[in-house]
Motif scaffolding. Structure first.
Motif, PDB file in Angstrom:
ATOM      1  N   PRO A  85       0.812  -1.221   0.000  1.00 58.08           N
ATOM      2  CA  PRO A  85       0.000   0.000   0.000  1.00 58.08           C
ATOM      3  C   PRO A  85       0.846   1.272   0.000  1.00 58.08           C
ATOM      4  O   PRO A  85       0.529   2.230  -0.703  1.00 58.08           O
ATOM      5  N   ARG A  86       1.934   1.280   0.733  1.00 59.04           N
ATOM      6  CA  ARG A  86       2.794   2.462   0.799  1.00 59.04           C
ATOM      7  C   ARG A  86       3.442   2.749  -0.561  1.00 59.04           C
ATOM      8  O   ARG A  86       3.608   3.907  -0.953  1.00 59.04           O
ATOM      9  N   ALA A 133      -8.516  -4.406   5.310  1.00 61.90           N
ATOM     10  CA  ALA A 133      -7.755  -4.179   4.083  1.00 61.90           C
ATOM     11  C   ALA A 133      -8.063  -2.806   3.492  1.00 61.90           C
ATOM     12  O   ALA A 133      -7.160  -2.086   3.064  1.00 61.90           O
ATOM     13  N   VAL A 134      -9.341  -2.435   3.487  1.00 61.67           N
ATOM     14  CA  VAL A 134      -9.733  -1.123   2.946  1.00 61.67           C
ATOM     15  C   VAL A 134      -9.094  -0.005   3.755  1.00 61.67           C
ATOM     16  O   VAL A 134      -8.531   0.937   3.198  1.00 61.67           O
ATOM     17  N   VAL A 135      -9.153  -0.097   5.080  1.00 63.98           N
ATOM     18  CA  VAL A 135      -8.628   0.994   5.890  1.00 63.98           C
ATOM     19  C   VAL A 135      -7.110   1.086   5.786  1.00 63.98           C
ATOM     20  O   VAL A 135      -6.555   2.190   5.732  1.00 63.98           O
ATOM     21  N   VAL A 136      -6.403  -0.036   5.696  1.00 60.79           N
ATOM     22  CA  VAL A 136      -4.945   0.013   5.567  1.00 60.79           C
ATOM     23  C   VAL A 136      -4.551   0.660   4.231  1.00 60.79           C
ATOM     24  O   VAL A 136      -3.714   1.558   4.191  1.00 60.79           O
ATOM     25  N   LEU A 137      -5.160   0.215   3.144  1.00 63.55           N
ATOM     26  CA  LEU A 137      -4.810   0.764   1.832  1.00 63.55           C
ATOM     27  C   LEU A 137      -5.182   2.250   1.744  1.00 63.55           C
ATOM     28  O   LEU A 137      -4.377   3.077   1.306  1.00 63.55           O
ATOM     29  N   THR A 138      -6.373   2.606   2.172  1.00 66.70           N
ATOM     30  CA  THR A 138      -6.791   3.992   2.046  1.00 66.70           C
ATOM     31  C   THR A 138      -6.050   4.903   3.010  1.00 66.70           C
ATOM     32  O   THR A 138      -5.826   6.076   2.695  1.00 66.70           O
ATOM     33  N   TYR A 139      -5.662   4.402   4.162  1.00 64.47           N
ATOM     34  CA  TYR A 139      -4.854   5.192   5.082  1.00 64.47           C
ATOM     35  C   TYR A 139      -3.545   5.595   4.414  1.00 64.47           C
ATOM     36  O   TYR A 139      -3.133   6.755   4.469  1.00 64.47           O
ATOM     37  N   GLU A 140      -2.880   4.658   3.762  1.00 64.14           N
ATOM     38  CA  GLU A 140      -1.619   4.965   3.085  1.00 64.14           C
ATOM     39  C   GLU A 140      -1.817   5.990   1.981  1.00 64.14           C
ATOM     40  O   GLU A 140      -0.964   6.822   1.728  1.00 64.14           O
ATOM     41  N   ILE A 141      -2.957   5.947   1.331  1.00 60.84           N
ATOM     42  CA  ILE A 141      -3.240   6.902   0.257  1.00 60.84           C
ATOM     43  C   ILE A 141      -3.435   8.309   0.809  1.00 60.84           C
ATOM     44  O   ILE A 141      -2.977   9.282   0.224  1.00 60.84           O
ATOM     45  N   PHE A 142      -4.067   8.427   1.952  1.00 66.51           N
ATOM     46  CA  PHE A 142      -4.461   9.748   2.448  1.00 66.51           C
ATOM     47  C   PHE A 142      -3.562  10.330   3.506  1.00 66.51           C
ATOM     48  O   PHE A 142      -3.804  11.436   3.968  1.00 66.51           O
ATOM     49  N   ILE A 143      -2.461   9.647   3.909  1.00 67.89           N
ATOM     50  CA  ILE A 143      -1.579  10.277   4.909  1.00 67.89           C
ATOM     51  C   ILE A 143      -0.676  11.284   4.226  1.00 67.89           C
ATOM     52  O   ILE A 143      -0.392  11.227   3.078  1.00 67.89           O
TER      53      ILE A 143
END
Length: 168
Positions: A103-104, A158-168
């Protein structure tokens, strides 16, 4: 204490696509995770259940995302208008040899593309994930690093991990 994440303009171009979801509760939990990360566009491909009591309970105030979700009969139809399609997968053997990003690693590309184009983040069924044919619809593949003895996350995680990396 949690920090508030402001919705960015690019989040309007990002959709979460759930393929073959078996339980309405998982859809509700994903909707809540999406709302936490400022996402509003949910697409469902052939869900077995949709708005159930468990879905409503798990979604809370994010039930609006479930109620407004677009429902499709195929992944091809769901992503037909998207420009960048990212599929999530576990690290299992596949017929295709394609680089798998974390994700990162994929987040900068998603942020860049979502500024002007539609991006789909595709998640497969709870038990088996996306098939090789479904993964073939995706330009990029993402896998979330995890314990090799227990590598499977639930959909909302999975959704929160991927989207967290997108929005940090």
């Amino acid at each position: 204490m949690s920090e508030v994440v402001e919705q960015t303009p690019s989040s309007e171009n990002i959709s979460v696509v759930l393929v073959g979801t078996r339980k309405g509760g998982n859809i509700g939990a994903v909707a809540r995770a999406m709302k936490n990360m400022g996402l509003e566009r949910l697409k469902l491909v052939g869900p077995r259940e949709q708005v159930t009591e468990e879905c409503r309970m798990m979604a809370g105030k994010a039930i609006i995302l479930v109620n407004s979700a677009d429902v499709y009969s195929s992944l091809d139809d769901a992503v037909a208008r998207d420009h960048l399609i990212i599929g999530t997968t576990s690290l299992r053997k596949r017929e295709r040899s394609q680089r798998i990003y974390t994700p990162r690693e994929i987040a900068p590309l998603v942020r860049e593309q979502a500024g002007s184009q539609r991006v789909a983040l595709v998640f497969g069924p709870e038990r088996r994930g996306l098939s090789d044919n479904q993964l073939a619809c995706c330009q990029y593949l993402v896998s979330i690093p995890s314990n090799p003895e227990h590598p499977v996350l639930n959909l909302a995680q999975a959704v929160v991990v991927l989207t967290y990396e997108i929005f940090i």
